[in-house]
Design a protein around this motif. Structure first.
Motif, PDB file in Angstrom:
ATOM      1  N   THR A 480     -19.189 -10.460  14.753  1.00 16.00           N
ATOM      2  CA  THR A 480     -18.043 -11.237  14.284  1.00 16.00           C
ATOM      3  C   THR A 480     -16.769 -10.578  14.782  1.00 16.00           C
ATOM      4  O   THR A 480     -16.700  -9.362  14.952  1.00 16.00           O
ATOM      5  CB  THR A 480     -18.008 -11.321  12.749  1.00 16.00           C
ATOM      6  OG1 THR A 480     -17.949  -9.996  12.214  1.00 16.00           O
ATOM      7  CG2 THR A 480     -19.236 -12.025  12.224  1.00 16.00           C
ATOM      8  N   GLN A 481     -15.771 -11.396  15.010  1.00 18.14           N
ATOM      9  CA  GLN A 481     -14.494 -10.898  15.489  1.00 18.14           C
ATOM     10  C   GLN A 481     -13.382 -11.468  14.628  1.00 18.14           C
ATOM     11  O   GLN A 481     -13.310 -12.674  14.410  1.00 18.14           O
ATOM     12  CB  GLN A 481     -14.281 -11.299  16.961  1.00 18.14           C
ATOM     13  CG  GLN A 481     -13.002 -10.742  17.552  1.00 18.14           C
ATOM     14  CD  GLN A 481     -12.865 -11.105  19.025  1.00 18.14           C
ATOM     15  OE1 GLN A 481     -13.719 -11.789  19.572  1.00 18.14           O
ATOM     16  NE2 GLN A 481     -11.794 -10.655  19.642  1.00 18.14           N
ATOM     17  N   LEU A 482     -12.532 -10.593  14.127  1.00 18.01           N
ATOM     18  CA  LEU A 482     -11.407 -11.007  13.301  1.00 18.01           C
ATOM     19  C   LEU A 482     -10.279 -11.482  14.210  1.00 18.01           C
ATOM     20  O   LEU A 482      -9.755 -10.722  15.014  1.00 18.01           O
ATOM     21  CB  LEU A 482     -10.919  -9.828  12.436  1.00 18.01           C
ATOM     22  CG  LEU A 482      -9.722 -10.105  11.522  1.00 18.01           C
ATOM     23  CD1 LEU A 482     -10.096 -11.146  10.471  1.00 18.01           C
ATOM     24  CD2 LEU A 482      -9.250  -8.826  10.857  1.00 18.01           C
ATOM     25  N   THR A 483      -9.935 -12.768  14.109  1.00 19.56           N
ATOM     26  CA  THR A 483      -8.837 -13.294  14.926  1.00 19.56           C
ATOM     27  C   THR A 483      -7.516 -13.079  14.196  1.00 19.56           C
ATOM     28  O   THR A 483      -7.429 -13.166  12.974  1.00 19.56           O
ATOM     29  CB  THR A 483      -9.017 -14.798  15.185  1.00 19.56           C
ATOM     30  OG1 THR A 483      -9.059 -15.490  13.948  1.00 19.56           O
ATOM     31  CG2 THR A 483     -10.296 -15.058  15.960  1.00 19.56           C
ATOM     32  N   ASN A 484      -6.479 -12.784  14.978  1.00 16.13           N
ATOM     33  CA  ASN A 484      -5.134 -12.529  14.444  1.00 16.13           C
ATOM     34  C   ASN A 484      -5.133 -11.410  13.415  1.00 16.13           C
ATOM     35  O   ASN A 484      -4.356 -11.425  12.453  1.00 16.13           O
ATOM     36  CB  ASN A 484      -4.550 -13.807  13.817  1.00 16.13           C
ATOM     37  CG  ASN A 484      -4.406 -14.935  14.820  1.00 16.13           C
ATOM     38  OD1 ASN A 484      -4.101 -14.684  15.985  1.00 16.13           O
ATOM     39  ND2 ASN A 484      -4.648 -16.159  14.394  1.00 16.13           N
ATOM     40  N   GLY A 485      -6.054 -10.440  13.587  1.00 18.07           N
ATOM     41  CA  GLY A 485      -6.112  -9.340  12.627  1.00 18.07           C
ATOM     42  C   GLY A 485      -5.299  -8.138  13.025  1.00 18.07           C
ATOM     43  O   GLY A 485      -5.218  -7.163  12.276  1.00 18.07           O
ATOM     44  N   GLU A 486      -4.680  -8.193  14.197  1.00 17.09           N
ATOM     45  CA  GLU A 486      -3.939  -7.030  14.679  1.00 17.09           C
ATOM     46  C   GLU A 486      -2.787  -6.643  13.752  1.00 17.09           C
ATOM     47  O   GLU A 486      -2.583  -5.463  13.487  1.00 17.09           O
ATOM     48  CB  GLU A 486      -3.436  -7.303  16.095  1.00 17.09           C
ATOM     49  CG  GLU A 486      -3.032  -6.043  16.821  1.00 17.09           C
ATOM     50  CD  GLU A 486      -2.764  -6.281  18.293  1.00 17.09           C
ATOM     51  OE1 GLU A 486      -1.799  -5.719  18.802  1.00 17.09           O
ATOM     52  OE2 GLU A 486      -3.531  -7.054  18.902  1.00 17.09           O
ATOM     53  N   PRO A 487      -1.975  -7.610  13.221  1.00 19.43           N
ATOM     54  CA  PRO A 487      -0.910  -7.211  12.280  1.00 19.43           C
ATOM     55  C   PRO A 487      -1.440  -6.504  11.040  1.00 19.43           C
ATOM     56  O   PRO A 487      -0.824  -5.551  10.545  1.00 19.43           O
ATOM     57  CB  PRO A 487      -0.242  -8.551  11.926  1.00 19.43           C
ATOM     58  CG  PRO A 487      -0.555  -9.446  13.071  1.00 19.43           C
ATOM     59  CD  PRO A 487      -1.921  -9.046  13.538  1.00 19.43           C
ATOM     60  N   ILE A 488      -2.618  -6.943  10.559  1.00 20.31           N
ATOM     61  CA  ILE A 488      -3.203  -6.308   9.379  1.00 20.31           C
ATOM     62  C   ILE A 488      -3.622  -4.885   9.705  1.00 20.31           C
ATOM     63  O   ILE A 488      -3.381  -3.953   8.925  1.00 20.31           O
ATOM     64  CB  ILE A 488      -4.422  -7.129   8.890  1.00 20.31           C
ATOM     65  CG1 ILE A 488      -3.983  -8.548   8.502  1.00 20.31           C
ATOM     66  CG2 ILE A 488      -5.114  -6.429   7.729  1.00 20.31           C
ATOM     67  CD1 ILE A 488      -5.120  -9.460   8.156  1.00 20.31           C
ATOM     68  N   VAL A 489      -4.227  -4.698  10.880  1.00 22.27           N
ATOM     69  CA  VAL A 489      -4.650  -3.360  11.289  1.00 22.27           C
ATOM     70  C   VAL A 489      -3.446  -2.442  11.440  1.00 22.27           C
ATOM     71  O   VAL A 489      -3.463  -1.283  11.003  1.00 22.27           O
ATOM     72  CB  VAL A 489      -5.455  -3.442  12.608  1.00 22.27           C
ATOM     73  CG1 VAL A 489      -5.755  -2.041  13.132  1.00 22.27           C
ATOM     74  CG2 VAL A 489      -6.747  -4.215  12.398  1.00 22.27           C
ATOM     75  N   PHE A 492      -2.188  -1.439   8.065  1.00 16.69           N
ATOM     76  CA  PHE A 492      -3.078  -0.465   7.450  1.00 16.69           C
ATOM     77  C   PHE A 492      -2.882   0.921   8.074  1.00 16.69           C
ATOM     78  O   PHE A 492      -2.910   1.940   7.377  1.00 16.69           O
ATOM     79  CB  PHE A 492      -4.538  -0.920   7.618  1.00 16.69           C
ATOM     80  CG  PHE A 492      -5.534  -0.013   6.967  1.00 16.69           C
ATOM     81  CD1 PHE A 492      -5.699  -0.003   5.585  1.00 16.69           C
ATOM     82  CD2 PHE A 492      -6.294   0.854   7.734  1.00 16.69           C
ATOM     83  CE1 PHE A 492      -6.616   0.845   4.988  1.00 16.69           C
ATOM     84  CE2 PHE A 492      -7.208   1.705   7.139  1.00 16.69           C
ATOM     85  CZ  PHE A 492      -7.370   1.696   5.755  1.00 16.69           C
ATOM     86  N   GLU A 493      -2.678   0.958   9.411  1.00 13.74           N
ATOM     87  CA  GLU A 493      -2.430   2.240  10.068  1.00 13.74           C
ATOM     88  C   GLU A 493      -1.147   2.884   9.556  1.00 13.74           C
ATOM     89  O   GLU A 493      -1.096   4.095   9.315  1.00 13.74           O
ATOM     90  CB  GLU A 493      -2.347   2.027  11.585  1.00 13.74           C
ATOM     91  CG  GLU A 493      -3.689   1.762  12.240  1.00 13.74           C
ATOM     92  CD  GLU A 493      -3.551   1.503  13.723  1.00 13.74           C
ATOM     93  OE1 GLU A 493      -2.407   1.296  14.192  1.00 13.74           O
ATOM     94  OE2 GLU A 493      -4.582   1.503  14.419  1.00 13.74           O
ATOM     95  N   ARG A 494      -0.095   2.083   9.387  1.00 11.51           N
ATOM     96  CA  ARG A 494       1.163   2.637   8.873  1.00 11.51           C
ATOM     97  C   ARG A 494       0.976   3.163   7.450  1.00 11.51           C
ATOM     98  O   ARG A 494       1.499   4.222   7.083  1.00 11.51           O
ATOM     99  CB  ARG A 494       2.254   1.562   8.911  1.00 11.51           C
ATOM    100  CG  ARG A 494       2.751   1.227  10.306  1.00 11.51           C
ATOM    101  CD  ARG A 494       4.078   0.483  10.256  1.00 11.51           C
ATOM    102  NE  ARG A 494       3.963  -0.794   9.560  1.00 11.51           N
ATOM    103  CZ  ARG A 494       3.694  -1.938  10.159  1.00 11.51           C
ATOM    104  NH1 ARG A 494       3.519  -1.969  11.482  1.00 11.51           N
ATOM    105  NH2 ARG A 494       3.611  -3.054   9.479  1.00 11.51           N
ATOM    106  N   PHE A 495       0.221   2.404   6.655  1.00  8.12           N
ATOM    107  CA  PHE A 495      -0.032   2.816   5.271  1.00  8.12           C
ATOM    108  C   PHE A 495      -0.788   4.146   5.237  1.00  8.12           C
ATOM    109  O   PHE A 495      -0.447   5.073   4.489  1.00  8.12           O
ATOM    110  CB  PHE A 495      -0.840   1.705   4.586  1.00  8.12           C
ATOM    111  CG  PHE A 495      -1.328   2.060   3.209  1.00  8.12           C
ATOM    112  CD1 PHE A 495      -0.446   2.194   2.145  1.00  8.12           C
ATOM    113  CD2 PHE A 495      -2.683   2.254   2.970  1.00  8.12           C
ATOM    114  CE1 PHE A 495      -0.905   2.518   0.884  1.00  8.12           C
ATOM    115  CE2 PHE A 495      -3.141   2.582   1.714  1.00  8.12           C
ATOM    116  CZ  PHE A 495      -2.251   2.712   0.659  1.00  8.12           C
ATOM    117  N   THR A 496      -1.816   4.261   6.095  1.00  9.41           N
ATOM    118  CA  THR A 496      -2.595   5.499   6.158  1.00  9.41           C
ATOM    119  C   THR A 496      -1.744   6.667   6.635  1.00  9.41           C
ATOM    120  O   THR A 496      -1.830   7.779   6.107  1.00  9.41           O
ATOM    121  CB  THR A 496      -3.798   5.304   7.106  1.00  9.41           C
ATOM    122  OG1 THR A 496      -4.544   4.155   6.691  1.00  9.41           O
ATOM    123  CG2 THR A 496      -4.694   6.518   7.104  1.00  9.41           C
TER     124      THR A 496
END
Length: 555
Positions: A480-489, A492-496
């Motif tokens: 499976t591939q998450l479409t338009n998930g780059e903003p979420i990633v 999450f990276e900034r939060f981490t």
């Protein structure tokens, strides 16, 4: 790829230096600071002038300095209206494939080597002064022993090796760009680099150009108004092309045409019909029909030259092109969207609703407009605007078709503005639609469908058995591939990162306090103040940054 870069180190360095000298124009142009930068007006080696160089001009000049491969790349990019805006297309179209002539002795040696005999044994006369000197080859005039006038194209020495090196470098750069630049990945620059390499290699092979000329000659064998030069195969190789010389008036020289008594309206209709036949009947068309490739002979016959760049359209693509034109005329945006997607314009997920909205706005301009008043070039340009806006990409054959169609209409309008290419096009469209819905074609399609259905019926049980077996063995996986998930990633990276930075800041404050209270080595008093100051500044900086970034994000 690392070994390739090392083996081409000098060429990489040359490319980097030239791009660096012209790259400034790119960034300064984006910021709108051209008037403040003296380098932008010619201080880094190119001609000085008071008016600042534009971004497209910088790139065009860089291509010229980089040599034959990049000049050809720019010329081909000038045809890709789906990738570039009109400003870049117009600037890249200025790239002239010209170069200083190679010494006569060197070219005569190539001729003798390729033909296997001295030049005077092949030609009765041979003018050693080239009438054209391009980056790939030079063109000479000669006469055969039977008195036939010919032109001889000779490939430059060492050009294949230079082009192959540049093509390998371009492929490496395309791979790097795809990893580093999202837009490059969207437009499949690796595929574009491979496509360009294939096109350029075909232009290096004069045997291919000769075969193209013969195919055109066969297609127009029954048309007395078209003259395709004859190829003399006994003096043609992959490095040398000998063809009949065509003499006549350039189609752009209106005063000379008038003086010769040529009916310009008739000529305009003949040129339009010539190009329409190539595209919609033969499916094999001249992809560079600019005025310099048409010569009008004294009897009014059209001579066509330069067959290095050609395009192919299969029957299915021809029918879809006809459907596009009918959709515009009938104001059917849904049909237009279907034709776009079926032609393979979409390389990624497309918002069909937004695409339909833009195409509906496009076709609404032509509501109630008589067919003869619709400019095909204007339609094509407006479609290309939509293609760029939605990051669609034309297949290479359609890119060449769009470019050839726009040039063809310009040539026709220059000869006689009253001639409508669209009106001349309609009989071809009607013929294609009749062919599309003919009983013979449907019987053929039903026969093919029956064959496919039979094959699937035979193979389906075996395929299902294989799938079930893989499922039982646990080897079947679903990706499976998450479409338009780059903003979420990214979020999450900034939060981490903030959490990690917070832990480091807290640990720094805590360790600083423990050290100041407990750990007192010799001469501690001498360095304690400095140590505390540095630690306090670091902890304060991290803390302020965390507070600022949190408040700035408003989350």
């Amino acid at each position: 790829m690392g070994r390739s870069k090392n083996s081409h180190f000098n060429r990489y360095s040359q490319i980097a230096n030239i791009v660096a000298r012209h790259g400034l124009g790119y960034f300064v142009g984006i910021l709108g600071l051209e008037r403040f930068v003296p380098f932008h007006q010619g201080l880094l080696g190119h001609s000085r002038r008071t008016e600042p160089y534009t971004q497209p001009e910088h790139i065009r000049m860089a291509f010229e300095e980089l040599g034959p491969t990049f000049i050809k790349l720019g010329q081909i990019l000038s045809t890709r209206a789906d990738l570039l805006t009109p400003e870049y297309q117009a600037e890249f179209a200025k790239l002239q494939d010209q170069a200083l002539p190679v010494l006569t002795n060197a070219m005569e040696d190539i001729l003798a080597e390729e033909l296997g005999k001295p030049i005077n044994a092949v030609f009765a006369t041979f003018d050693p002064t080239p009438i054209a000197a391009a980056s790939i080859g030079q063109v000479y005039t000669a006469t055969l022993h039977d008195g036939t006038e010919v032109v001889v194209k000779v490939r430059r020495p060492g050009i294949v090796e230079q082009v192959e090196e540049d093509l390998e470098i371009l492929q490496n750069l395309a791979v790097s760009a795809s990893y580093r630049w999202e837009l490059a990945k969207q437009y499949d620059v690796i595929g574009l680099a491979q496509e360009f390499a294939q096109t350029l290699r075909s232009e290096l092979d004069y045997l291919r150009e000769g075969r193209n000329a013969e195919r055109f000659a066969k297609n127009f064998a029954h048309n007395p108004n078209v003259h395709i030069p004859r190829i003399f195969w006994e003096s043609t190789t992959s490095r040398v092309l000998t063809m009949e010389r065509i003499r006549g008036i350039k189609v752009s020289d209106l005063s000379a045409l008038n003086a010769a008594g040529i009916n310009r309206k008739t000529l305009a209709e003949q040129i339009a019909q010539l190009n329409l036949q190539m595209v919609f009947e033969d499916g094999f068309f001249h992809a560079d029909p600019h005025p310099g490739n048409f010569f009008i002979e004294p009897n009014g016959r059209i001579g066509l030259i330069d067959f290095g760049m050609v395009g192919n359209l299969d029957a299915n693509t021809q029918e879809h092109l006809a459907a596009i034109l009918l959709a515009v005329i009938s104001q059917d945006a849904n049909r237009l969207v279907d034709a776009f997607l079926e032609l393979g314009f979409a390389q990624q997920t497309v918002d069909r609703t937004l695409l339909r909205r833009d195409l509906q706005y496009l076709v609404s301009h032509y509501y109630g407009q008589p067919l003869g008043e619709i400019a095909i070039g204007k339609i094509l340009n407006e479609m290309l605007d939509v293609v760029r806006r939605h990051h669609l990409q034309l297949p290479s054959n359609l890119g060449l078709f769009f470019k050839a169609g726009i040039i063809n209409e310009g040539v026709v309008a220059h000869l006689d503005p009253s001639v409508s290419v669209t009106a001349l096009l309609m009989p071809y469209v009607e013929k294609l639609l009749l062919r599309q819905y003919s009983p013979t074609l449907w019987a053929q399609r039903l026969s093919e469908a029956s064959l496919y259905a039979t094959q699937w019926g035979v193979e389906l049980p075996r395929k299902l058995k294989y799938i079930v077996g893989e499922l039982e063995r646990g080897n079947l996986r679903i990706n499976t591939q998450l479409t338009n998930g780059e903003p979420i990633v990214r979020r999450f990276e900034r939060f981490t990162n903030r959490i990690v930075l917070s832990i480091i800041t807290a640990a720094l404050i805590n360790s600083l306090a423990v050290l100041m209270l407990i750990y007192h080595p010799a001469n501690w008093e001498k360095w304690a103040g400095y140590f505390f100051t540095v630690g306090f500044i670091a902890a304060s900086t991290f803390g302020i940054y965390l507070i600022w970034s949190t408040l700035r994000s408003k989350h």
